[in-house]
Write an enzyme that holds these catalytic residues in place. Structure first.
Site, PDB file in Angstrom:
ATOM      1  CB  SER A   5       8.026  -6.228  -5.177  1.00  0.00           C
ATOM      2  OG  SER A   5       9.414  -6.487  -5.276  1.00  0.00           O
ATOM      3  CG  HIS A  28       8.625  -2.149  -6.520  1.00  0.00           C
ATOM      4  ND1 HIS A  28       8.678  -0.785  -6.294  1.00  0.00           N
ATOM      5  CD2 HIS A  28       9.587  -2.695  -5.735  1.00  0.00           C
ATOM      6  CE1 HIS A  28       9.631  -0.524  -5.400  1.00  0.00           C
ATOM      7  NE2 HIS A  28      10.204  -1.667  -5.056  1.00  0.00           N
ATOM      8  CG  ASP A  30      12.742  -4.432  -5.062  1.00  0.00           C
ATOM      9  OD1 ASP A  30      12.673  -3.223  -4.746  1.00  0.00           O
ATOM     10  OD2 ASP A  30      11.880  -5.272  -4.762  1.00  0.00           O
ATOM     11  CG  MET A  32      18.437  -5.071  -4.313  1.00  0.00           C
ATOM     12  SD  MET A  32      18.111  -6.227  -2.967  1.00  0.00           S
ATOM     13  CE  MET A  32      16.324  -6.091  -2.834  1.00  0.00           C
ATOM     14  CG  HIS A  61      13.325   0.472  -4.661  1.00  0.00           C
ATOM     15  ND1 HIS A  61      12.915  -0.333  -3.613  1.00  0.00           N
ATOM     16  CD2 HIS A  61      14.115   1.425  -4.108  1.00  0.00           C
ATOM     17  CE1 HIS A  61      13.444   0.112  -2.490  1.00  0.00           C
ATOM     18  NE2 HIS A  61      14.178   1.168  -2.752  1.00  0.00           N
ATOM     19  CG  MET A  63      17.217  -0.636  -2.685  1.00  0.00           C
ATOM     20  SD  MET A  63      16.295  -2.111  -2.214  1.00  0.00           S
ATOM     21  CE  MET A  63      15.506  -2.479  -3.774  1.00  0.00           C
ATOM     22  CG  MET A 132      13.023   1.860   1.877  1.00  0.00           C
ATOM     23  SD  MET A 132      12.294   0.804   0.615  1.00  0.00           S
ATOM     24  CE  MET A 132      12.501  -0.828   1.351  1.00  0.00           C
ATOM     25  N   GLY A 137      16.735  -4.606   1.060  1.00  0.00           N
ATOM     26  CA  GLY A 137      17.646  -5.701   0.750  1.00  0.00           C
ATOM     27  C   GLY A 137      16.971  -7.040   0.498  1.00  0.00           C
ATOM     28  N   GLY A 139      13.075  -9.421   0.451  1.00  0.00           N
ATOM     29  CA  GLY A 139      11.628  -9.519   0.553  1.00  0.00           C
ATOM     30  C   GLY A 139      11.242 -10.305   1.794  1.00  0.00           C
ATOM     31  CG  ASP A 170       9.454  -1.450  -1.224  1.00  0.00           C
ATOM     32  OD1 ASP A 170       8.981  -2.581  -1.054  1.00  0.00           O
ATOM     33  OD2 ASP A 170      10.469  -1.215  -1.916  1.00  0.00           O
ATOM     34  N   GLY A 171       7.685  -2.664   1.718  1.00  0.00           N
ATOM     35  CA  GLY A 171       8.232  -3.583   2.705  1.00  0.00           C
ATOM     36  C   GLY A 171       7.179  -4.081   3.680  1.00  0.00           C
ATOM     37  N   GLY A 192       5.451  -7.598  -2.400  1.00  0.00           N
ATOM     38  CA  GLY A 192       6.186  -8.682  -3.032  1.00  0.00           C
ATOM     39  C   GLY A 192       5.621 -10.025  -2.647  1.00  0.00           C
TER      40      GLY A 192
HETATM   41  C1  DX5 Z   1      13.038  -4.775  -0.196  1.00  0.00           C
HETATM   42  C2  DX5 Z   1      12.438  -4.394  -1.513  1.00  0.00           C
HETATM   43  C3  DX5 Z   1      10.971  -4.624  -1.599  1.00  0.00           C
HETATM   44  C4  DX5 Z   1      10.553  -6.058  -1.467  1.00  0.00           C
HETATM   45  C5  DX5 Z   1       9.278  -6.075  -0.694  1.00  0.00           C
HETATM   46  O1  DX5 Z   1      14.321  -4.235  -0.089  1.00  0.00           O
HETATM   47  O2  DX5 Z   1      12.658  -3.018  -1.779  1.00  0.00           O
HETATM   48  O3  DX5 Z   1      10.419  -4.054  -2.767  1.00  0.00           O
HETATM   49  O4  DX5 Z   1      10.332  -6.689  -2.699  1.00  0.00           O
HETATM   50  O5  DX5 Z   1       8.942  -7.391  -0.414  1.00  0.00           O
HETATM   51  P1  DX5 Z   1       7.797  -7.738   0.640  1.00  0.00           P
HETATM   52  O6  DX5 Z   1       6.521  -7.134   0.116  1.00  0.00           O
HETATM   53  O7  DX5 Z   1       7.781  -9.223   0.624  1.00  0.00           O
HETATM   54  O8  DX5 Z   1       8.193  -7.155   1.943  1.00  0.00           O
HETATM   55 ZN    ZN Z   2      11.516  -2.111  -3.483  1.00  0.00          ZN
END
Ligand code: DX5
Ligand code: ZN
Length: 222
Positions: A5, A28, A30, A32, A61, A63, A132, A137, A139, A170-171, A192
């Site tokens: 990510s 990936h 993100d 937002m 992704h 959001m 999720m 929101g 990382g 994811d997460g 990420g």
């Molecule tokens: C969070 C994102 C993730 C994020 C994951 O809302 O959707 O994709 O980048 O980050 P890590 O792997 O650090 O939890």
């Molecule tokens: Zn994501």
């Protein structure tokens, strides 16, 4: 599959950060909007530029609120997969149709407290399910193992032919958590901080992949 990510990458050097993970299956991204989630990241112009800058397939992704309106543009930009949130889509079947018509795989994501049961019928129109394992929101949050029940249910529905989706998580995926996710039946792991926080991102991708492959082989042997 491993999908680093770029949320944890250096946004001023996105091409170099993509080049740093040549073994990634998907990259990936993100998106937002500061409304569906409290954070604000990047949008379509950045995705279009990234698409031109890397050969790694993009996994967007979204959001965001009103994905019905915005998701097809990300598919038109050349993304491999475009995921919208079940909690945000007005017409989830319609969005999936529009994403596919624009040439991408269609993904549906569920937040940690969203039940999978309510979305199984809709998922027949999707190619990817993004579970999720943190509140979307940010990382670097802590993995929520309780969502693995949804992964197990999805795995069973896929293995018995009731659904045909890639199961993505994811997460909070890291060396400490990827094995339990793999054992529950995940196909695609977003990571990420575990990738871009490492000294050598490509080595981190390969280490995560090896761990996942080993854990899921163990699963298949029962
Ligand atoms: C969070 C994102 C993730 C994020 C994951 O809302 O959707 O994709 O980048 O980050 P890590 O792997 O650090 O939890
Ligand atoms: Zn994501």
């Amino acid at each position: 599959m491993i999908a680093p990510s770029i949320l944890s990458a250096d946004f001023a050097r996105l091409k170099e950060e993509a080049d740093a993970v040549p073994g990634a299956d998907w990259l990936h991204v993100d998106v937002m909007d500061g409304h569906f989630v409290p954070n604000l990241t990047l949008g379509l112009p950045v995705v279009e530029a990234l698409e031109r800058a890397t050969a790694i397939p993009l996994d967007c992704h979204l959001m965001i609120n009103d994905p019905d309106r915005w998701a097809p543009g990300y598919a038109e930009a050349g993304s491999r997969n475009v995921t919208v949130h079940a909690e945000a889509a007005h017409d989830p079947r319609g969005v999936a149709r529009d994403i596919r018509a624009a040439g991408a795989l269609a993904g549906l994501s569920v937040k940690p407290r969203t039940a999978l049961e309510d979305w199984v019928e809709v998922l027949r129109d999707y190619d990817t399910l993004l579970v999720m394992s943190v509140e979307p929101g940010f990382g670097g949050q802590k993995f929520m193992p309780e969502v693995l029940d949804k992964v197990r249910t999805a795995r069973r529905l896929v293995d018995t032919g009731h659904l045909n989706v890639i199961v993505e998580i994811d997460g909070g995926i890291s060396r400490d958590t990827i094995e339990q996710a793999a054992e529950a039946g995940v196909d695609c792991f977003v990571a990420g901080s575990a990738v871009y926080g490492a000294d050598d991102p490509e080595r981190a991708v390969e280490a995560l992949r090896e761990q996942a492959v080993r854990a899921s082989a163990h699963l298949e042997q029962g």
